[in-house]
Each structure stands twice: as structure tokens, then as C-alpha cells.
Design a protein around this motif. Sequence first.
Motif, PDB file in Angstrom:
ATOM      1  N   SER A 110      15.995  50.673  35.610  1.00 45.36           N
ATOM      2  CA  SER A 110      16.580  50.261  34.338  1.00 45.36           C
ATOM      3  C   SER A 110      16.682  51.453  33.399  1.00 45.36           C
ATOM      4  CB  SER A 110      15.708  49.177  33.691  1.00 45.36           C
ATOM      5  OG  SER A 110      16.020  48.994  32.335  1.00 45.36           O
ATOM      6  N   THR A 112      16.525  51.063  30.109  1.00 42.71           N
ATOM      7  CA  THR A 112      15.701  50.798  28.927  1.00 42.71           C
ATOM      8  C   THR A 112      14.361  50.149  29.240  1.00 42.71           C
ATOM      9  OG1 THR A 112      16.669  48.598  28.612  1.00 42.71           O
ATOM     10  CG2 THR A 112      17.811  50.481  27.593  1.00 42.71           C
ATOM     11  N   GLU A 114      14.000  47.014  29.467  1.00 42.96           N
ATOM     12  CA  GLU A 114      13.997  45.716  28.805  1.00 42.96           C
ATOM     13  C   GLU A 114      14.419  44.613  29.778  1.00 42.96           C
ATOM     14  OE1 GLU A 114      16.663  46.237  25.584  1.00 42.96           O
ATOM     15  OE2 GLU A 114      15.340  47.587  24.450  1.00 42.96           O
ATOM     16  N   ASN A 115      14.025  43.384  29.442  1.00 41.94           N
ATOM     17  CA  ASN A 115      14.432  42.238  30.255  1.00 41.94           C
ATOM     18  C   ASN A 115      15.947  42.174  30.343  1.00 41.94           C
ATOM     19  OD1 ASN A 115      11.803  41.422  30.668  1.00 41.94           O
ATOM     20  ND2 ASN A 115      11.802  39.943  28.987  1.00 41.94           N
ATOM     21  N   SER A 117      17.824  44.196  32.004  1.00 43.57           N
ATOM     22  CA  SER A 117      18.467  45.507  32.160  1.00 43.57           C
ATOM     23  C   SER A 117      18.219  46.138  33.532  1.00 43.57           C
ATOM     24  CB  SER A 117      17.963  46.459  31.067  1.00 43.57           C
ATOM     25  OG  SER A 117      16.587  46.782  31.269  1.00 43.57           O
ATOM     26  N   TRP A 118      17.614  45.379  34.435  1.00 41.29           N
ATOM     27  CA  TRP A 118      17.231  45.934  35.733  1.00 41.29           C
ATOM     28  C   TRP A 118      18.387  45.750  36.732  1.00 41.29           C
ATOM     29  CZ3 TRP A 118      12.736  48.606  35.918  1.00 41.29           C
ATOM     30  CH2 TRP A 118      11.882  48.442  34.840  1.00 41.29           C
ATOM     31  N   ASP A 119      19.400  46.573  36.573  1.00 38.93           N
ATOM     32  CA  ASP A 119      20.648  46.398  37.307  1.00 38.93           C
ATOM     33  C   ASP A 119      20.777  47.270  38.547  1.00 38.93           C
ATOM     34  OD1 ASP A 119      21.520  44.606  35.309  1.00 38.93           O
ATOM     35  OD2 ASP A 119      22.195  46.284  34.065  1.00 38.93           O
ATOM     36  N   ASN A 130      25.576  56.408  34.820  1.00 40.80           N
ATOM     37  CA  ASN A 130      25.215  56.692  33.434  1.00 40.80           C
ATOM     38  C   ASN A 130      25.073  58.173  33.083  1.00 40.80           C
ATOM     39  OD1 ASN A 130      24.460  53.809  32.300  1.00 40.80           O
ATOM     40  ND2 ASN A 130      23.533  53.944  34.341  1.00 40.80           N
ATOM     41  N   ARG A 145      24.978  54.594  22.443  1.00 38.57           N
ATOM     42  CA  ARG A 145      23.951  55.173  23.311  1.00 38.57           C
ATOM     43  C   ARG A 145      24.497  56.453  23.915  1.00 38.57           C
ATOM     44  NH1 ARG A 145      23.526  54.833  28.559  1.00 38.57           N
ATOM     45  NH2 ARG A 145      24.902  53.007  28.718  1.00 38.57           N
TER      46      ARG A 145
END
Length: 246
Positions: A110, A112, A114-115, A117-119, A130, A145
Amino acid sequence: MPKHKPELARIYNVFGLSSNHELSTLLVNIENTKRFSDLLHAVEREFFMVPGEPSGEPEDEGAAVDDECLVNRWGSKPAGYLEQFRAALPIAAANSIPDYEAPETGEKWSLTGENGSWDYDNLDELLKDNYGHDSCGDGHPASFRSGLYEGDTVYRGTECKDDPAKFLPDQDDLLEHMSERAYESDAGEWVDNYPTLDAEAKADLVRAMRPLMAWARKHCQPEFFTIKDVTPHIVTVEDVRKAAPW
């Protein structure tokens, strides 16, 4: 009387062989019978064994208790054996289902941590999507970002999926559903504490649920997951080199 080994006449007769059959034919029949017996024994041992009860005899006190077979082929006639077999089938069905083993899950990545965001399944995929890409988000300055570069921090975690059987109704849910439907039926005004189960019926219900649990685990594996063991990872030059070219 068989012409080959007349002293074996009774054994020939057991297998329905005539007096003209060779001894080798008799041996084949005996070997087949032994093989079929071994196969039946293997089935009984695998599916029809249950914990035995202590004998209660003083000489057996403290000794290990042997398992017992739910069917008894010794001395049983076909009709009696089939009756035992039929009664034991629900237990055999439950015994044939292995305990749940969670499927192997790999790591997730991920940007970040965060929930939601685990792609990414690996760091290479994350970098290819990215690295060096600035994002304007939805156009609001707060959603901007900057691109991902060496020295930035991303996050690695372990994917965890629930046992699909957890999403089935349990025994209490099932009994409550039956009770509600009974009260809603045409005879509902006469329903009283339905269904009422004794210990044997409750044990049968637990066994009856196991095939349904196996079905859910085979056909209803979830795509959704949670993440545990989250750790930060600082992107290195070597990470970028391995992921390139984009």
C-alpha cells in the motif's frame, strides 16, 4: 468333485467354481476376495470409526480406549449390515470432511497503509504504477499527492481472509429460524418450544452442518480481506531498478 485337488472341493464350491476349474482360478478368486475385504476394511477404518467407551472392567483401568466401528461385518447378514451402514452415513460424511485450513495468502502493498489502500500484490507493481507520478487527486489542493521516489515510505502487510463457514448460520440461528417459521405457519398458535432437541439430536445437527461448511469453503472463498503485520518499507534505488522498466 473337482478333478484338481479334490480335497479342496468345499472351497471350490464356496466360490461357485466347477470341478473343471484349475487351481489357479481358485487362487485368483481367493486373492480377489482378500483384496475386496482389505478395501472394505480401509473404508471402515477411514470413515466409520468413533471413540470407544471404557470397558469398566478393573483389569482395563488406565488402559487406552480403542476406537469402535459403527458397522460390523463380522456375523452380519447383508440386510443388517446395510442397515448399520445407512445409519452411520451421516457420521461418515462428517468424518470425511477435514478441519479447515486457511488458504495461503501472500503479502499486500500500500502507498499509505490505510484501510482500502492495499491494492498491490508486490512492490514492483506498486512502483510501476506510482513511481514519479504526481497526482492532482480530485483537483482540491488537499488531495494532491506527489509522486513516489527513492526514500519515500510505503507499507507491506499480510493478507488475511475469513473462513467462509463463519458466514453461515450456526446451529442456534438455524433452530431459531425453524421456530420462527413454525410460529408463522397455519398451526403456529399451537407451537410450543419448537424444536426441542436432546443431546443426540444436537450432536446430529453439528455433524449435519459440516458438509455445508465444506461447501462454503469450496465455493464461497471471499475476495475481501483484512491486513495484519503492517510494516513500513523505505523505497530504495535497488527497488526502483528491479521494478523498471515501466
